[in-house]
Motif scaffolding. Structure first.
Motif, PDB file in Angstrom:
ATOM      1  N   ASN A 194      25.609 -82.757  -8.654  1.00 26.20           N
ATOM      2  CA  ASN A 194      24.512 -82.430  -9.557  1.00 26.20           C
ATOM      3  C   ASN A 194      24.671 -83.122 -10.904  1.00 26.20           C
ATOM      4  O   ASN A 194      23.714 -83.604 -11.500  1.00 26.20           O
ATOM      5  CB  ASN A 194      24.441 -80.915  -9.764  1.00 26.20           C
ATOM      6  N   THR A 195      25.929 -83.176 -11.428  1.00 25.86           N
ATOM      7  CA  THR A 195      26.176 -83.839 -12.701  1.00 25.86           C
ATOM      8  C   THR A 195      25.869 -85.328 -12.606  1.00 25.86           C
ATOM      9  O   THR A 195      25.272 -85.924 -13.491  1.00 25.86           O
ATOM     10  CB  THR A 195      27.640 -83.637 -13.121  1.00 25.86           C
ATOM     11  N   THR A 196      26.299 -85.939 -11.487  1.00 25.05           N
ATOM     12  CA  THR A 196      26.038 -87.361 -11.273  1.00 25.05           C
ATOM     13  C   THR A 196      24.539 -87.639 -11.226  1.00 25.05           C
ATOM     14  O   THR A 196      24.066 -88.653 -11.734  1.00 25.05           O
ATOM     15  CB  THR A 196      26.699 -87.831  -9.962  1.00 25.05           C
ATOM     16  N   GLN A 197      23.787 -86.742 -10.623  1.00 32.21           N
ATOM     17  CA  GLN A 197      22.338 -86.920 -10.539  1.00 32.21           C
ATOM     18  C   GLN A 197      21.711 -86.912 -11.924  1.00 32.21           C
ATOM     19  O   GLN A 197      20.827 -87.712 -12.232  1.00 32.21           O
ATOM     20  CB  GLN A 197      21.727 -85.812  -9.680  1.00 32.21           C
ATOM     21  N   ILE A 198      22.180 -86.011 -12.798  1.00 34.70           N
ATOM     22  CA  ILE A 198      21.625 -85.931 -14.153  1.00 34.70           C
ATOM     23  C   ILE A 198      21.905 -87.215 -14.928  1.00 34.70           C
ATOM     24  O   ILE A 198      21.035 -87.790 -15.574  1.00 34.70           O
ATOM     25  CB  ILE A 198      22.221 -84.711 -14.894  1.00 34.70           C
ATOM     26  N   LEU A 199      23.176 -87.689 -14.853  1.00 38.53           N
ATOM     27  CA  LEU A 199      23.532 -88.929 -15.545  1.00 38.53           C
ATOM     28  C   LEU A 199      22.818 -90.123 -14.943  1.00 38.53           C
ATOM     29  O   LEU A 199      22.415 -91.047 -15.643  1.00 38.53           O
ATOM     30  CB  LEU A 199      25.053 -89.133 -15.475  1.00 38.53           C
ATOM     31  N   GLY A 200      22.661 -90.103 -13.619  1.00 41.84           N
ATOM     32  CA  GLY A 200      22.001 -91.206 -12.929  1.00 41.84           C
ATOM     33  C   GLY A 200      20.555 -91.351 -13.334  1.00 41.84           C
ATOM     34  O   GLY A 200      20.036 -92.468 -13.452  1.00 41.84           O
ATOM     35  N   LEU A 201      19.863 -90.228 -13.559  1.00 45.04           N
ATOM     36  CA  LEU A 201      18.461 -90.285 -13.976  1.00 45.04           C
ATOM     37  C   LEU A 201      18.328 -90.967 -15.338  1.00 45.04           C
ATOM     38  O   LEU A 201      17.415 -91.750 -15.565  1.00 45.04           O
ATOM     39  CB  LEU A 201      17.884 -88.867 -14.034  1.00 45.04           C
ATOM     40  N   ALA A 202      19.251 -90.662 -16.254  1.00 43.90           N
ATOM     41  CA  ALA A 202      19.214 -91.288 -17.579  1.00 43.90           C
ATOM     42  C   ALA A 202      19.463 -92.785 -17.474  1.00 43.90           C
ATOM     43  O   ALA A 202      18.807 -93.586 -18.149  1.00 43.90           O
ATOM     44  CB  ALA A 202      20.255 -90.639 -18.494  1.00 43.90           C
ATOM     45  N   LEU A 203      20.414 -93.178 -16.625  1.00 46.07           N
ATOM     46  CA  LEU A 203      20.730 -94.597 -16.448  1.00 46.07           C
ATOM     47  C   LEU A 203      19.554 -95.329 -15.819  1.00 46.07           C
ATOM     48  O   LEU A 203      19.224 -96.457 -16.214  1.00 46.07           O
ATOM     49  CB  LEU A 203      21.985 -94.743 -15.586  1.00 46.07           C
ATOM     50  N   LYS A 204      18.896 -94.709 -14.848  1.00 42.75           N
ATOM     51  CA  LYS A 204      17.739 -95.332 -14.214  1.00 42.75           C
ATOM     52  C   LYS A 204      16.621 -95.551 -15.224  1.00 42.75           C
ATOM     53  O   LYS A 204      15.960 -96.593 -15.223  1.00 42.75           O
ATOM     54  CB  LYS A 204      17.234 -94.452 -13.066  1.00 42.75           C
ATOM     55  N   ASP A 205      16.416 -94.566 -16.084  1.00 39.40           N
ATOM     56  CA  ASP A 205      15.347 -94.677 -17.078  1.00 39.40           C
ATOM     57  C   ASP A 205      15.614 -95.841 -18.027  1.00 39.40           C
ATOM     58  O   ASP A 205      14.701 -96.618 -18.342  1.00 39.40           O
ATOM     59  CB  ASP A 205      15.248 -93.366 -17.863  1.00 39.40           C
ATOM     60  N   LYS A 206      16.856 -95.992 -18.476  1.00 39.29           N
ATOM     61  CA  LYS A 206      17.206 -97.101 -19.371  1.00 39.29           C
ATOM     62  C   LYS A 206      17.031 -98.444 -18.668  1.00 39.29           C
ATOM     63  O   LYS A 206      16.542 -99.409 -19.249  1.00 39.29           O
ATOM     64  CB  LYS A 206      18.644 -96.940 -19.858  1.00 39.29           C
ATOM     65  N   ALA A 207      17.450 -98.502 -17.405  1.00 39.65           N
ATOM     66  CA  ALA A 207      17.346 -99.751 -16.657  1.00 39.65           C
ATOM     67  C   ALA A 207      15.889-100.171 -16.487  1.00 39.65           C
ATOM     68  O   ALA A 207      15.543-101.339 -16.667  1.00 39.65           O
ATOM     69  CB  ALA A 207      18.013 -99.590 -15.287  1.00 39.65           C
ATOM     70  N   LEU A 208      15.018 -99.221 -16.159  1.00 36.95           N
ATOM     71  CA  LEU A 208      13.613 -99.548 -15.957  1.00 36.95           C
ATOM     72  C   LEU A 208      12.965-100.028 -17.246  1.00 36.95           C
ATOM     73  O   LEU A 208      12.139-100.949 -17.242  1.00 36.95           O
ATOM     74  CB  LEU A 208      12.867 -98.327 -15.411  1.00 36.95           C
ATOM     75  N   ARG A 209      13.358 -99.434 -18.373  1.00 32.73           N
ATOM     76  CA  ARG A 209      12.789 -99.865 -19.658  1.00 32.73           C
ATOM     77  C   ARG A 209      13.242-101.284 -20.005  1.00 32.73           C
ATOM     78  O   ARG A 209      12.463-102.075 -20.543  1.00 32.73           O
ATOM     79  CB  ARG A 209      13.198 -98.896 -20.760  1.00 32.73           C
ATOM     80  N   LEU A 210      14.491-101.618 -19.685  1.00 31.81           N
ATOM     81  CA  LEU A 210      14.975-102.971 -19.941  1.00 31.81           C
ATOM     82  C   LEU A 210      14.241-103.994 -19.085  1.00 31.81           C
ATOM     83  O   LEU A 210      13.859-105.063 -19.567  1.00 31.81           O
ATOM     84  CB  LEU A 210      16.488-103.045 -19.654  1.00 31.81           C
ATOM     85  N   ILE A 211      14.041-103.657 -17.822  1.00 31.54           N
ATOM     86  CA  ILE A 211      13.335-104.575 -16.926  1.00 31.54           C
ATOM     87  C   ILE A 211      11.898-104.759 -17.384  1.00 31.54           C
ATOM     88  O   ILE A 211      11.362-105.876 -17.402  1.00 31.54           O
ATOM     89  CB  ILE A 211      13.381-104.051 -15.471  1.00 31.54           C
ATOM     90  N   SER A 212      11.239-103.663 -17.787  1.00 33.11           N
ATOM     91  CA  SER A 212       9.839-103.726 -18.206  1.00 33.11           C
ATOM     92  C   SER A 212       9.674-104.507 -19.503  1.00 33.11           C
ATOM     93  O   SER A 212       8.645-105.152 -19.723  1.00 33.11           O
ATOM     94  CB  SER A 212       9.286-102.306 -18.380  1.00 33.11           C
ATOM     95  N   SER A 213      10.681-104.442 -20.399  1.00 37.63           N
ATOM     96  CA  SER A 213      10.568-105.109 -21.696  1.00 37.63           C
ATOM     97  C   SER A 213      10.796-106.611 -21.605  1.00 37.63           C
ATOM     98  O   SER A 213      10.457-107.352 -22.528  1.00 37.63           O
ATOM     99  CB  SER A 213      11.570-104.492 -22.684  1.00 37.63           C
ATOM    100  N   ASN A 214      11.356-107.089 -20.505  1.00 36.60           N
ATOM    101  CA  ASN A 214      11.609-108.527 -20.350  1.00 36.60           C
ATOM    102  C   ASN A 214      10.359-109.192 -19.787  1.00 36.60           C
ATOM    103  O   ASN A 214       9.950-108.942 -18.656  1.00 36.60           O
ATOM    104  CB  ASN A 214      12.804-108.744 -19.403  1.00 36.60           C
ATOM    105  N   GLN A 215       9.738-110.077 -20.576  1.00 37.27           N
ATOM    106  CA  GLN A 215       8.477-110.713 -20.198  1.00 37.27           C
ATOM    107  C   GLN A 215       8.643-112.168 -19.756  1.00 37.27           C
ATOM    108  O   GLN A 215       7.657-112.884 -19.597  1.00 37.27           O
ATOM    109  CB  GLN A 215       7.491-110.641 -21.367  1.00 37.27           C
TER     110      GLN A 215
END
Length: 262
Positions: A194-215
């Motif tokens: 459960n702890t890994t899932q919580i941390l994983g969600l935060a990491l996924k969110d950061k990764a998606l924002r980085l990918i989206s910001s690269n044009q």
């Protein structure tokens, strides 16, 4: 509600407690209990559900919070606040104890917060559950134990004076550190998954924002994501594979460069 003395006032607010405190509570007059020499009725408890027994009229949960284990009961009827109603079902409940089987339950092996009330039933201490909810944030665990410590100290030592506040704050911080250590080391506190899932969600969110910001036309590379997020390429590969499966990103010049579909 009061008894013969003004001191015997039942506290109707929700009191945060541990399983050990409830086990050590002493019975008083009028189907009430005392903890730290104060009357309590409505209480909250945080712990792991280690066993579930289901009956026709109630579900019995065994809770472990690191200080001890406690059996609590949640009735399935809409209203179960009257002791006489409990006694009327005595015969049925005895049969249910024999028929009850351990079952899969949405709360089993999970950390929960329980709100209920203490009362005497069949000459024994009884905890009747009014609400049970799963804990998804480990901070709620630490908060509960700190509140239980604070209430215990206020009832046994009185409200702090200003000159005592600094030393008391230091003591509470030390207690918090010890609780956090115990939380991390106790097998019964929120599972690693459960702890890994919580941390994983935060990491996924950061990764998606980085990918989206690269044009750029080629997009961002796996190595760049790993460096920015300070994670291994294996961890980032799992994240981008998830987004690829969801159709949120796509591969550009090779299988290590990605762009957002937005």
């Amino acid at each position: 509600m009061t008894n013969n003395s003004n001191e015997n006032v039942i506290v109707r607010t929700i009191t945060p407690l541990t399983a050990r405190q409830i086990q050590l509570s002493t019975e008083s007059e009028g189907n009430t209990f005392k903890i730290d020499k104060e009357f309590v009725m409505n209480v909250s408890l945080v712990g792991t559900v280690i066993k579930v027994l289901d009956g026709n009229t109630y579900t019995n949960y065994t809770i472990d919070d690191g200080t001890g284990q406690l059996n609590v009961r949640k009735f399935k009827r809409n209203k179960q606040n009257n002791l006489d109603d409990q006694e009327e079902q005595e015969g049925q409940e005895e049969g249910e104890k024999k028929k009850s089987e351990q079952i899969e339950n949405p709360f089993e092996n999970k950390y929960v917060r329980i709100i209920g009330n203490l009362k005497e039933y069949k000459n024994q201490k009884s905890f009747s559950v009014t609400k049970i909810t799963e804990i998804t944030d480990s901070n709620q665990i630490t908060t509960h134990f700190l509140e239980a410590i604070l209430v215990h100290m206020q009832r046994t030592k009185g409200i702090l004076k200003k000159e005592q506040a600094t030393s008391q704050e230091s003591q509470i911080k030390e207690e918090k550190i010890e609780i956090q250590k115990e939380t991390n080391n106790n097998n019964n506190i929120i599972s690693q998954q459960n702890t890994t899932q919580i941390l994983g969600l935060a990491l996924k969110d950061k990764a998606l924002r980085l990918i989206s910001s690269n044009q750029t036309s080629s997009g961002i590379s796996l190595q760049e994501l790993s460096k920015e997020l300070k994670s291994t390429e294996e961890e980032i590969r799992e994240i981008v594979d998830f987004f690829l499966d969801q159709g949120q990103i796509y591969i550009t010049i090779d299988d290590e460069h990605f762009r957002s579909t937005d």
